[in-house]
Motif scaffolding. Structure first.
Motif, PDB file in Angstrom:
ATOM      1  N   THR A  85       0.811  -1.216   0.000  1.00  0.00           N
ATOM      2  CA  THR A  85       0.000   0.000   0.000  1.00  0.00           C
ATOM      3  C   THR A  85       0.848   1.271   0.000  1.00  0.00           C
ATOM      4  O   THR A  85       0.316   2.359  -0.234  1.00  0.00           O
ATOM      5  CB  THR A  85      -0.927   0.032   1.229  1.00  0.00           C
ATOM      6  OG1 THR A  85      -0.137  -0.121   2.411  1.00  0.00           O
ATOM      7  CG2 THR A  85      -1.954  -1.099   1.157  1.00  0.00           C
ATOM      8  N   THR A  86       2.137   1.139   0.270  1.00  0.00           N
ATOM      9  CA  THR A  86       3.039   2.301   0.242  1.00  0.00           C
ATOM     10  C   THR A  86       4.318   1.917  -0.490  1.00  0.00           C
ATOM     11  O   THR A  86       4.677   0.740  -0.572  1.00  0.00           O
ATOM     12  CB  THR A  86       3.415   2.771   1.659  1.00  0.00           C
ATOM     13  OG1 THR A  86       4.222   1.762   2.296  1.00  0.00           O
ATOM     14  CG2 THR A  86       2.173   3.036   2.497  1.00  0.00           C
ATOM     15  N   LYS A 131      -3.814   2.771  -5.552  1.00  0.00           N
ATOM     16  CA  LYS A 131      -3.872   2.792  -4.095  1.00  0.00           C
ATOM     17  C   LYS A 131      -3.220   1.549  -3.479  1.00  0.00           C
ATOM     18  O   LYS A 131      -2.485   1.655  -2.485  1.00  0.00           O
ATOM     19  CB  LYS A 131      -5.336   2.868  -3.642  1.00  0.00           C
ATOM     20  CG  LYS A 131      -5.530   2.869  -2.129  1.00  0.00           C
ATOM     21  CD  LYS A 131      -7.020   2.925  -1.783  1.00  0.00           C
ATOM     22  CE  LYS A 131      -7.233   2.894  -0.280  1.00  0.00           C
ATOM     23  NZ  LYS A 131      -8.683   2.894   0.066  1.00  0.00           N
ATOM     24  N   THR A 132      -3.477   0.377  -4.044  1.00  0.00           N
ATOM     25  CA  THR A 132      -2.972  -0.876  -3.478  1.00  0.00           C
ATOM     26  C   THR A 132      -2.556  -1.817  -4.601  1.00  0.00           C
ATOM     27  O   THR A 132      -3.211  -1.877  -5.647  1.00  0.00           O
ATOM     28  CB  THR A 132      -4.046  -1.583  -2.619  1.00  0.00           C
ATOM     29  OG1 THR A 132      -4.529  -0.676  -1.646  1.00  0.00           O
ATOM     30  CG2 THR A 132      -3.463  -2.805  -1.913  1.00  0.00           C
ATOM     31  N   GLU A 152      -5.842  -1.819  -6.978  1.00  0.00           N
ATOM     32  CA  GLU A 152      -6.961  -1.013  -6.471  1.00  0.00           C
ATOM     33  C   GLU A 152      -6.704   0.444  -6.817  1.00  0.00           C
ATOM     34  O   GLU A 152      -5.634   0.980  -6.527  1.00  0.00           O
ATOM     35  CB  GLU A 152      -7.115  -1.177  -4.964  1.00  0.00           C
ATOM     36  CG  GLU A 152      -8.291  -0.380  -4.396  1.00  0.00           C
ATOM     37  CD  GLU A 152      -8.412  -0.502  -2.894  1.00  0.00           C
ATOM     38  OE1 GLU A 152      -9.407  -0.004  -2.334  1.00  0.00           O
ATOM     39  OE2 GLU A 152      -7.492  -1.090  -2.279  1.00  0.00           O
ATOM     40  N   LEU A 185      -7.754   4.619  -6.837  1.00  0.00           N
ATOM     41  CA  LEU A 185      -8.453   5.672  -6.111  1.00  0.00           C
ATOM     42  C   LEU A 185      -9.692   6.091  -6.898  1.00  0.00           C
ATOM     43  O   LEU A 185      -9.747   5.908  -8.122  1.00  0.00           O
ATOM     44  CB  LEU A 185      -7.528   6.871  -5.919  1.00  0.00           C
ATOM     45  CG  LEU A 185      -6.319   6.640  -4.993  1.00  0.00           C
ATOM     46  CD1 LEU A 185      -5.345   7.807  -5.093  1.00  0.00           C
ATOM     47  CD2 LEU A 185      -6.775   6.452  -3.548  1.00  0.00           C
TER      48      LEU A 185
END
Length: 295
Positions: free
Chosen positions: A30-31, A51-52, A63, A65
């Motif tokens: 996720t980051t 996002k993911t 995923e 945004l």
């Protein structure tokens, strides 16, 4: 390598499915800091709307945004990932810290189906296992498939066949399925839950599945199209496969290869004559066609 874009029940998430196993296990990022040991995930997370990133077995799930619609950007992202994979760049770097990238077990259910072949049993998973058929008649042939190699360690396993979301296992004689069926079912379930690979095969663009002939004959192409549309779905439901081998214009003989549960099945001759041969004669409008199995 071409990736198949698949929608999910969550409109924010798509899956990019590959024809081969990409990684062992399942990873979520996720980051960019989490993705320090995954160059591919790090590159994808640098895209502003991602996002993911979730990488598991033969697919990459993304995923987005809510600022974008996948209809507008999915193809572009897929092409970017395909280009990355073609370069041979690493997906994961060895020794990924568990605290940074958690390995997750994949929920898997396996149910067992009998087949017309009393020696074969079909083990069906709730997920796609392979993108084409694989058949192994011995442990020596199974070098490219860790799962098949593991199954051959059971002394009662004679042959292993993979197609889509199921595995057909042909047992040795003098063994009853009632004695070993649940053991095999649980072994396969645990194996897949651990995220271990089914096959390890690198398929470049333009490569053809083993055994598939190069076709320049329009008549042969028509035969294959009929087999794909009218025959293969039925035999696949019985845990097997029928593959076109050749067509002889002079003798009108169509040769096919019987695979999986179809190979050695007592009703295979009936399938050849009343099934394949009859359908080919009708669809090709040629009563001279004769179908023969090479095995």
């Amino acid at each position: 390598m071409r990736l198949d874009i698949q929608r999910t029940t969550n409109p924010a998430i798509i899956k990019l499915e590959a024809p081969v196993i990409l990684v062992k296990g399942s990873y979520q990022f996720t980051t960019e800091e989490q993705a320090e040991n995954s160059p591919l995930a790090k590159e994808l997370l640098a895209i502003p709307f991602i996002k993911t990133v979730f990488i598991s077995a033969n697919f990459i799930a993304l995923e987005a945004l809510p600022i974008v619609e996948w209809d507008d950007v999915a193809q572009e992202v897929a092409l970017q990932v395909e280009a990355y994979l073609r370069r041979g760049a690493p997906i994961l770097i060895d020794n990924i810290p568990e605290e940074a990238v958690p390995l997750r077990k994949i929920p898997v259910t396996i149910y067992v189906e009998s087949t017309p072949n009393p020696m074969a049993m079909k083990f069906v998973a709730n997920k796609k296992l392979v993108s084409r058929v694989y058949e192994y008649k011995s442990a020596q042939e199974a070098a490219e498939s860790p799962l098949a190699a593991a199954l051959f360690k059971f002394p009662y396993v004679k042959e292993v066949f993979f197609d889509s979301n199921y595995i057909s296992v042909i047992r040795q004689p003098k063994i009853l399925w009632e004695e070993v069926m649940m053991e095999l079912r649980e072994f396969i379930r645990q194996y897949l839950m651990a995220g271990k690979p089914v096959v390890r095969v690198i398929v470049e663009d333009g490569d053809r599945p083993k055994g598939l002939p190069t076709l320049n004959d329009i008549y042969s192409r028509k035969i294959i199209a009929i087999l794909d549309q009218y025959i293969k779905p039925a035999v696949s439901s019985d845990g097997g496969n029928i593959q076109f081998v050749s067509y002889d214009k002079e003798s009108q003989v169509v040769k096919v290869l019987m695979q999986g549960a179809c190979n050695g099945c007592p009703s295979s001759k009936l399938t050849l004559k009343q099934g394949i041969e009859a359908i080919l004669r009708e669809k090709m409008k040629n009563e001279r066609i004769v179908v023969e199995a090479i095995n």
